[in-house]
Design a protein around this motif. Structure first.
Motif, short mmCIF file in Angstrom:
data_model
loop_
_atom_site.label_atom_id
_atom_site.label_comp_id
_atom_site.label_asym_id
_atom_site.label_seq_id
_atom_site.Cartn_x
_atom_site.Cartn_y
_atom_site.Cartn_z
N ILE A 1 0.86 -1.19 0.00
CA ILE A 1 0.00 0.00 0.00
C ILE A 1 0.89 1.24 0.00
N VAL A 2 0.72 2.09 -0.99
CA VAL A 2 1.48 3.34 -1.10
C VAL A 2 0.53 4.49 -0.81
N ARG A 3 0.84 5.29 0.17
CA ARG A 3 -0.03 6.40 0.58
C ARG A 3 0.57 7.73 0.12
N LYS A 4 -0.24 8.53 -0.53
CA LYS A 4 0.19 9.84 -1.02
C LYS A 4 -0.82 10.90 -0.60
N THR A 5 -0.31 12.07 -0.23
CA THR A 5 -1.16 13.23 0.03
C THR A 5 -0.83 14.28 -1.03
N MET A 6 -1.85 14.71 -1.76
CA MET A 6 -1.65 15.69 -2.83
C MET A 6 -2.48 16.93 -2.57
N LYS A 7 -1.84 18.09 -2.69
CA LYS A 7 -2.50 19.36 -2.38
C LYS A 7 -2.80 20.13 -3.66
N PHE A 8 -4.01 20.70 -3.70
CA PHE A 8 -4.45 21.49 -4.85
C PHE A 8 -5.18 22.73 -4.33
N ASP A 9 -4.84 23.89 -4.87
CA ASP A 9 -5.47 25.10 -4.36
C ASP A 9 -6.88 25.31 -4.92
N ASN A 10 -7.26 24.54 -5.95
CA ASN A 10 -8.61 24.69 -6.51
C ASN A 10 -9.53 23.53 -6.13
N LEU A 11 -9.08 22.71 -5.17
CA LEU A 11 -9.94 21.61 -4.73
C LEU A 11 -11.11 22.16 -3.92
N PRO A 12 -12.35 21.81 -4.27
CA PRO A 12 -13.50 22.28 -3.48
C PRO A 12 -13.37 21.87 -2.02
N ALA A 13 -13.79 22.74 -1.13
CA ALA A 13 -13.62 22.52 0.31
C ALA A 13 -14.26 21.23 0.77
N SER A 14 -15.38 20.85 0.16
CA SER A 14 -16.08 19.63 0.58
C SER A 14 -15.28 18.37 0.31
N PHE A 15 -14.27 18.48 -0.55
CA PHE A 15 -13.47 17.31 -0.91
C PHE A 15 -12.11 17.31 -0.23
N ASP A 16 -11.91 18.20 0.73
CA ASP A 16 -10.68 18.22 1.50
C ASP A 16 -10.59 16.92 2.31
N GLY A 17 -9.56 16.14 2.08
CA GLY A 17 -9.43 14.85 2.75
C GLY A 17 -10.05 13.70 1.97
N TYR A 18 -10.49 13.95 0.76
CA TYR A 18 -11.13 12.93 -0.07
C TYR A 18 -10.11 11.83 -0.41
N LYS A 19 -10.55 10.57 -0.29
CA LYS A 19 -9.63 9.45 -0.43
C LYS A 19 -9.93 8.64 -1.71
N ILE A 20 -8.95 8.64 -2.61
CA ILE A 20 -9.04 7.87 -3.85
C ILE A 20 -8.10 6.68 -3.76
#
Length: 417
Positions: A156-175
């Motif tokens: 299992i490889v875990r990555k956190t990716m940050k985007f300044d245009n990500l809608p607030a409701s999807f903050d922490g969204y897990k794909i």
């Protein structure tokens, strides 16, 4: 298919065996037991005889890769060939050193009046051949481990990716991304695959995305796996795309109709597994009045791979959606199309390379031979604000194993910058 390529391959393998036989004789002479040398010689040539008979049997009993019933044996035959002949390639290197030294001595003798010493020659040869055997055992052990254990060592490889245009409701969204299953290579090994699917479900994904190559060639490969992949769960659904192997282009078919029937059945299987197959299409995922778009394109690769993927068509209707995730099987598509012409695609997920199923990843050291064909071959890449992630795949093809490049389940957590 002409038998000529097979005969050429067998001739090359025979030359390797003939060349390395000298090492076997010397090593056998140094080992205890009256019959050790004879046993080693018999084993040495029996391996070649077995491989040759296997290749010829497969050739005369079926069209190459043209029968689902038998094609799996080609993969194991390829694995056995690598298992035994990659070490012989290494051993040949040490024999070349010895032959070069002997040639140098012979030339020096021709131009020198001083007598040469013969005592050191055999000692040097023995040292080189013993060293060669030790070094050659490394790829043998590695290949054997990759076939027995490495192909099932899911990571299992875990990555956190940050985007300044990500809608607030999807903050922490897990794909959760999986790719390149090649289920036909699993050969009904249900338990290790069940382990992988359990790992996926334990991640509690919001979205599961499969980025292509469900099979090697035939839709039949996936039939037995429908109930297993159907058990994959995700809160907002499971989406998938096709990879280059899913079109049936690597097999011979009795007719175009048969090939099309195979393809149609494969697209049905995606649905029966619970995946929404995207073919130059999109879907939106909504949360608290905000949304992101998931785009999926057909396979697009550098020629001679087909270029069926159409990002513009996949964006139809979601041009104004603030955040877009694109599934495109081949990472080359990102360099050739996405970052040049589609700068509104924020995150692209790909697979295809498998990390060559062989490589080294230790700390900051990251190498695989596939990097010379695919500069973006595994892990995270970025250009400007656009990101690409290349999954190493959960399956395998060709060589039935993985060495230093374990099968991967990726967890990407989206964060608002």
């Amino acid at each position: 298919m002409s038998i000529t390529p097979i005969l050429i391959l067998l001739a090359v393998l025979f030359i390797f065996d003939l060349y390395t036989y000298r090492s076997i004789k010397i090593i056998g002479s140094d080992l205890p037991g009256a019959y050790t040398k004879r046993i080693l010689s018999i084993v040495h040539w029996a391996i070649f005889a077995g491989v040759a008979i296997w290749y010829l049997f497969m050739y005369f009993n079926m069209p190459f890769m043209g029968s689902y019933k038998y094609y799996k044996f080609y993969y194991f035959l390829f694995g056995i060939t690598l298992l035994f002949y990659l070490p012989k390639l290494v051993l040949s290197f040490f024999q070349i050193i010895d032959d070069g030294w002997m040639l140098t001595q012979w030339i020096a003798k021709k131009f020198s009046s001083e007598p040469s010493e013969s005592a050191g020659g055999m000692s040097r040869a023995r040292f080189l051949y013993h060293t060669g055997i030790v070094v050659a055992s490394i790829p043998f052990i590695g290949a054997a481990y990759g076939m027995i254990k490495g192909r099932w060592d899911f990571r299992i490889v875990r990555k956190t990716m940050k985007f300044d245009n990500l809608p607030a409701s999807f903050d922490g969204y897990k794909i959760v991304q999986i790719s390149d299953a090649h289920v036909g290579s699993f050969f009904s090994n249900y338990k290790p695959v069940e382990k992988a699917l359990e790992l996926i479900n334990n991640l509690n994904a919001d979205l599961v995305l499969f980025t292509g190559d469900l099979v090697n060639n035939f839709a039949k490969e996936a039939e037995e796996w429908i109930p297993y992949f159907k058990e994959i769960k995700a809160k907002d659904g499971k989406f998938s795309i096709l990879g280059n192997h899913d079109y049936g282009d690597y097999s011979s078919w009795p007719s175009e109709e048969a090939k099309q029937e195979n393809f149609n059945r494969l697209t049905e299987i995606h649905g029966e597994m619970g995946f929404d197959l995207l073919r130059n299409e999109n879907r939106t995922v909504k949360r608290s009045g905000e949304e992101i778009a998931v785009l999926g394109v057909e396979n697009w690769g550098v020629k001679p791979f087909p270029q069926l993927g159409d990002i513009s068509k996949a964006k139809n209707g979601v041009e104004n959606t603030p955040f877009k995730v694109l599934m495109s099987h081949d990472p080359s598509h990102w360099d050739y199309e996405t970052i040049k012409n589609h700068k509104d695609v924020d995150l692209t997920l790909s697979g295809h390379t498998h990390g060559a199923q062989f490589g080294v990843e230790l700390g900051n050291i990251k190498w695989s031979p596939v990097k010379y064909k695919y500069p973006r071959w595994a892990g995270e890449y970025s250009v400007g604000k656009q990101k690409l992630y290349v999954n190493r795949g959960i399956g395998y093809i060709g060589f039935p194993g993985r060495v230093g490049m374990p099968p991967e389940i990726t967890v990407i957590e989206l964060k608002r910058a």
